[in-house]
Design a protein around this motif. Structure first.
Motif, PDB file in Angstrom:
ATOM      1  N   ASP A 137      58.511 -10.910  50.149  1.00 20.52           N
ATOM      2  CA  ASP A 137      59.209  -9.942  50.735  1.00 20.52           C
ATOM      3  C   ASP A 137      58.570  -8.712  50.770  1.00 20.52           C
ATOM      4  O   ASP A 137      58.752  -7.673  51.604  1.00 20.52           O
ATOM      5  N   ASP A 138      57.845  -8.269  49.654  1.00 16.41           N
ATOM      6  CA  ASP A 138      57.371  -7.030  49.456  1.00 16.41           C
ATOM      7  C   ASP A 138      56.059  -7.130  48.919  1.00 16.41           C
ATOM      8  O   ASP A 138      55.626  -7.440  47.736  1.00 16.41           O
ATOM      9  N   LEU A 139      55.210  -6.708  49.861  1.00 12.58           N
ATOM     10  CA  LEU A 139      53.721  -6.743  49.405  1.00 12.58           C
ATOM     11  C   LEU A 139      53.451  -5.921  48.112  1.00 12.58           C
ATOM     12  O   LEU A 139      52.233  -6.206  47.260  1.00 12.58           O
ATOM     13  N   ALA A 140      54.162  -4.778  48.026  1.00 15.29           N
ATOM     14  CA  ALA A 140      54.010  -3.959  46.611  1.00 15.29           C
ATOM     15  C   ALA A 140      54.462  -4.686  45.399  1.00 15.29           C
ATOM     16  O   ALA A 140      53.725  -4.396  44.271  1.00 15.29           O
ATOM     17  N   ASP A 141      55.075  -5.660  45.367  1.00 10.78           N
ATOM     18  CA  ASP A 141      55.653  -6.556  44.361  1.00 10.78           C
ATOM     19  C   ASP A 141      56.066  -7.803  44.715  1.00 10.78           C
ATOM     20  O   ASP A 141      57.050  -8.368  44.992  1.00 10.78           O
ATOM     21  N   PRO A 142      54.965  -8.873  44.845  1.00 13.96           N
ATOM     22  CA  PRO A 142      55.011 -10.183  45.498  1.00 13.96           C
ATOM     23  C   PRO A 142      55.798 -11.176  44.774  1.00 13.96           C
ATOM     24  O   PRO A 142      56.488 -11.950  45.345  1.00 13.96           O
ATOM     25  N   GLU A 143      56.352 -10.640  43.526  1.00 16.23           N
ATOM     26  CA  GLU A 143      56.932 -11.563  42.550  1.00 16.23           C
ATOM     27  C   GLU A 143      58.502 -11.500  42.806  1.00 16.23           C
ATOM     28  O   GLU A 143      59.430 -12.159  42.383  1.00 16.23           O
ATOM     29  N   VAL A 144      58.857 -10.337  43.407  1.00 14.01           N
ATOM     30  CA  VAL A 144      60.211 -10.083  43.673  1.00 14.01           C
ATOM     31  C   VAL A 144      60.859 -10.733  44.807  1.00 14.01           C
ATOM     32  O   VAL A 144      60.233 -10.396  45.839  1.00 14.01           O
ATOM     33  N   LEU A 145      61.943 -11.259  44.940  1.00 11.66           N
ATOM     34  CA  LEU A 145      62.470 -12.149  46.177  1.00 11.66           C
ATOM     35  C   LEU A 145      63.681 -11.115  46.554  1.00 11.66           C
ATOM     36  O   LEU A 145      64.436 -10.440  45.527  1.00 11.66           O
ATOM     37  N   SER A 146      64.010 -11.156  47.682  1.00 13.11           N
ATOM     38  CA  SER A 146      65.222 -10.549  47.954  1.00 13.11           C
ATOM     39  C   SER A 146      66.365 -11.035  47.750  1.00 13.11           C
ATOM     40  O   SER A 146      66.642 -12.222  47.514  1.00 13.11           O
ATOM     41  N   GLU A 147      67.452 -10.279  47.365  1.00 12.50           N
ATOM     42  CA  GLU A 147      68.757 -10.576  47.057  1.00 12.50           C
ATOM     43  C   GLU A 147      69.582 -11.057  48.334  1.00 12.50           C
ATOM     44  O   GLU A 147      70.666 -11.295  47.858  1.00 12.50           O
ATOM     45  N   GLY A 148      69.256 -10.640  49.135  1.00 11.52           N
ATOM     46  CA  GLY A 148      70.015 -10.898  50.626  1.00 11.52           C
ATOM     47  C   GLY A 148      69.522 -10.619  51.772  1.00 11.52           C
ATOM     48  O   GLY A 148      68.429  -9.889  51.829  1.00 11.52           O
ATOM     49  N   GLU A 149      70.118 -11.106  52.721  1.00 10.74           N
ATOM     50  CA  GLU A 149      69.558 -10.801  54.416  1.00 10.74           C
ATOM     51  C   GLU A 149      70.417  -9.825  55.229  1.00 10.74           C
ATOM     52  O   GLU A 149      71.551  -9.920  55.121  1.00 10.74           O
ATOM     53  N   VAL A 150      69.572  -8.918  55.560  1.00 12.09           N
ATOM     54  CA  VAL A 150      70.259  -7.697  56.780  1.00 12.09           C
ATOM     55  C   VAL A 150      69.754  -8.053  58.213  1.00 12.09           C
ATOM     56  O   VAL A 150      68.435  -8.009  58.225  1.00 12.09           O
ATOM     57  N   GLN A 151      70.392  -8.503  58.980  1.00 13.11           N
ATOM     58  CA  GLN A 151      70.268  -8.422  60.511  1.00 13.11           C
ATOM     59  C   GLN A 151      70.577  -7.202  61.176  1.00 13.11           C
ATOM     60  O   GLN A 151      71.777  -6.984  61.255  1.00 13.11           O
ATOM     61  N   ILE A 152      69.647  -6.869  62.226  1.00 10.91           N
ATOM     62  CA  ILE A 152      70.147  -5.674  63.170  1.00 10.91           C
ATOM     63  C   ILE A 152      69.609  -6.278  64.310  1.00 10.91           C
ATOM     64  O   ILE A 152      68.666  -6.859  64.907  1.00 10.91           O
ATOM     65  N   PHE A 153      70.789  -6.391  65.149  1.00 11.27           N
ATOM     66  CA  PHE A 153      70.584  -6.794  66.742  1.00 11.27           C
ATOM     67  C   PHE A 153      70.739  -5.742  67.340  1.00 11.27           C
ATOM     68  O   PHE A 153      71.967  -4.663  67.380  1.00 11.27           O
ATOM     69  N   ASP A 154      69.762  -5.195  68.208  1.00 12.88           N
ATOM     70  CA  ASP A 154      69.570  -4.144  69.315  1.00 12.88           C
ATOM     71  C   ASP A 154      70.266  -4.801  70.632  1.00 12.88           C
ATOM     72  O   ASP A 154      69.690  -5.463  71.142  1.00 12.88           O
ATOM     73  N   MET A 155      71.584  -4.235  70.896  1.00 19.26           N
ATOM     74  CA  MET A 155      72.164  -4.752  72.035  1.00 19.26           C
ATOM     75  C   MET A 155      71.924  -4.185  73.462  1.00 19.26           C
ATOM     76  O   MET A 155      72.381  -4.259  74.496  1.00 19.26           O
ATOM     77  N   LYS A 156      70.843  -3.231  73.371  1.00 22.01           N
ATOM     78  CA  LYS A 156      70.565  -2.146  74.520  1.00 22.01           C
ATOM     79  C   LYS A 156      69.952  -3.327  75.585  1.00 22.01           C
ATOM     80  O   LYS A 156      69.364  -3.928  75.278  1.00 22.01           O
ATOM     81  N   GLY A 157      70.481  -3.208  76.609  1.00 19.17           N
ATOM     82  CA  GLY A 157      70.181  -3.913  77.963  1.00 19.17           C
ATOM     83  C   GLY A 157      70.838  -5.193  78.062  1.00 19.17           C
ATOM     84  O   GLY A 157      70.804  -5.843  79.045  1.00 19.17           O
ATOM     85  N   THR A 158      71.664  -5.335  77.045  1.00 20.75           N
ATOM     86  CA  THR A 158      72.379  -6.784  77.007  1.00 20.75           C
ATOM     87  C   THR A 158      73.595  -6.695  78.095  1.00 20.75           C
ATOM     88  O   THR A 158      74.321  -5.814  78.065  1.00 20.75           O
ATOM     89  N   THR A 159      73.715  -7.530  78.781  1.00 19.73           N
ATOM     90  CA  THR A 159      74.598  -7.773  80.001  1.00 19.73           C
ATOM     91  C   THR A 159      75.511  -8.999  79.845  1.00 19.73           C
ATOM     92  O   THR A 159      75.309  -9.877  79.161  1.00 19.73           O
ATOM     93  N   MET A 160      76.646  -9.046  80.628  1.00 22.58           N
ATOM     94  CA  MET A 160      77.323 -10.304  80.586  1.00 22.58           C
ATOM     95  C   MET A 160      76.393 -11.753  81.375  1.00 22.58           C
ATOM     96  O   MET A 160      76.751 -12.963  81.072  1.00 22.58           O
ATOM     97  N   ARG A 161      75.537 -10.998  82.163  1.00 19.68           N
ATOM     98  CA  ARG A 161      74.596 -12.347  82.575  1.00 19.68           C
ATOM     99  C   ARG A 161      73.695 -12.878  81.407  1.00 19.68           C
ATOM    100  O   ARG A 161      73.463 -13.939  81.559  1.00 19.68           O
TER     101      ARG A 161
END
Length: 288
Positions: A137-161
């Motif tokens: 997860d982090d090349l600076a400290d390969p042994e450390v695992l993330s404690e959770g997941e954050v997702q970012i969805f950019d809705m720019k350009g999203t239409t009902m189509r």
């Protein structure tokens, strides 16, 4: 925490992981192989509880084998994948937040709705995440695992189509896997650049999302500055006011990882369960 306590925790973790490896190898309801780092993620996701880890692993592979067109029959270099990556970005961002969360960004590069092929795009998403789960997860400290997941969805350009091109069966499988089988804990979903008709979009997808997960969604309706409260700017691409480099560089890095792990993604020994419906003369199904 004292050094003695750290040593004890390390010994317990090593012992538990050894037990899980042996259990995995002997479990006829699972594939033949699992990467050590992926097994660690399952274990950490379940807060180091061995029996809960076993349940999560079995659910994960049961869902994969129920939907092989999303999780098993795949190639990161085929035409379907190229089409997805040509019009959209699926990007794990470098480093971890101060809370040790891993952040991923999803956005359109081409806003033409006909470019969207929901099932193939979802398959590409899971290929990216499967590669991420066996890389540090982090090349600076390969042994450390993330404690959770954050997702970012950019809705720019999203239409009902775009929304009309969603495949309901694929959406159900995606949400079920995210809610029941992901080997990381989902902490937040940020929707940025939300359109004025956001309520119409939400009304379509909300029936498929559990109340627990829906509470994790934050809609950023007045600019992107509010995102910086949750995700450090240094983790974000330049196009989002950050300093993690341009999207093009992050895209190239992701594609490099996919290419390097193509054999892993396509190796049935890591994913396919041999005839899961017939074991010991009885039906074995987690899901109807």
């Amino acid at each position: 925490m004292s050094s003695d306590s750290e040593s004890e925790n390390q010994l317990r973790r090593d012992r538990d992981l050894a037990e899980l490896f042996e259990w995995f190898a002997q479990n006829e309801n699972l594939p033949q192989e699992i990467e050590p780092l992926l097994l660690r993620r399952f274990y950490q996701c379940m807060y180091g509880h061995v029996e809960d880890t076993k349940k999560l692993i079995e659910v994960n592979y049961a869902l994969r084998n129920k939907h092989p067109h999303l999780f098993i029959k795949r190639d990161p270099l085929d035409e379907d994948s190229r089409r997805t990556f040509d019009y959209a970005d699926i990007l794990p961002l470098p480093g971890l937040t101060p809370d040790k969360y891993k952040v991923s960004l999803y956005c359109f590069r081409d806003f033409e709705p006909s470019k969207m092929h929901h099932t193939e795009d979802t398959r590409a998403f899971f290929m990216v995440t499967d590669c991420r789960f066996i890389t540090p997860d982090d090349l600076a400290d390969p042994e450390v695992l993330s404690e959770g997941e954050v997702q970012i969805f950019d809705m720019k350009g999203t239409t009902m189509r775009h929304i009309s091109r969603l495949t309901i069966s694929t959406l159900r499988a995606y949400v079920k896997f995210l809610q029941l089988a992901f080997p990381v804990r989902l902490k937040a979903i940020h929707m940025v650049n939300c359109p004025t008709y956001l309520d119409r979009i939400v009304s379509v997808v909300k029936p498929f999302i559990s109340e627990e997960v829906f509470k994790l969604i934050r809609f950023h309706t007045s600019g992107i500055d509010s995102l910086y409260t949750f995700v450090p700017r240094e983790m974000l691409p330049e196009e989002y006011g950050g300093s993690a480099g341009p999207l093009a560089t992050l895209r190239a890095q992701t594609q490099k990882v996919l290419t390097e792990h193509r054999n892993y993604l396509m190796n049935p020994n890591h994913w396919h369960v041999e005839k899961p419906e017939k074991r010991n003369g009885r039906s074995w199904k987690l899901f109807n």
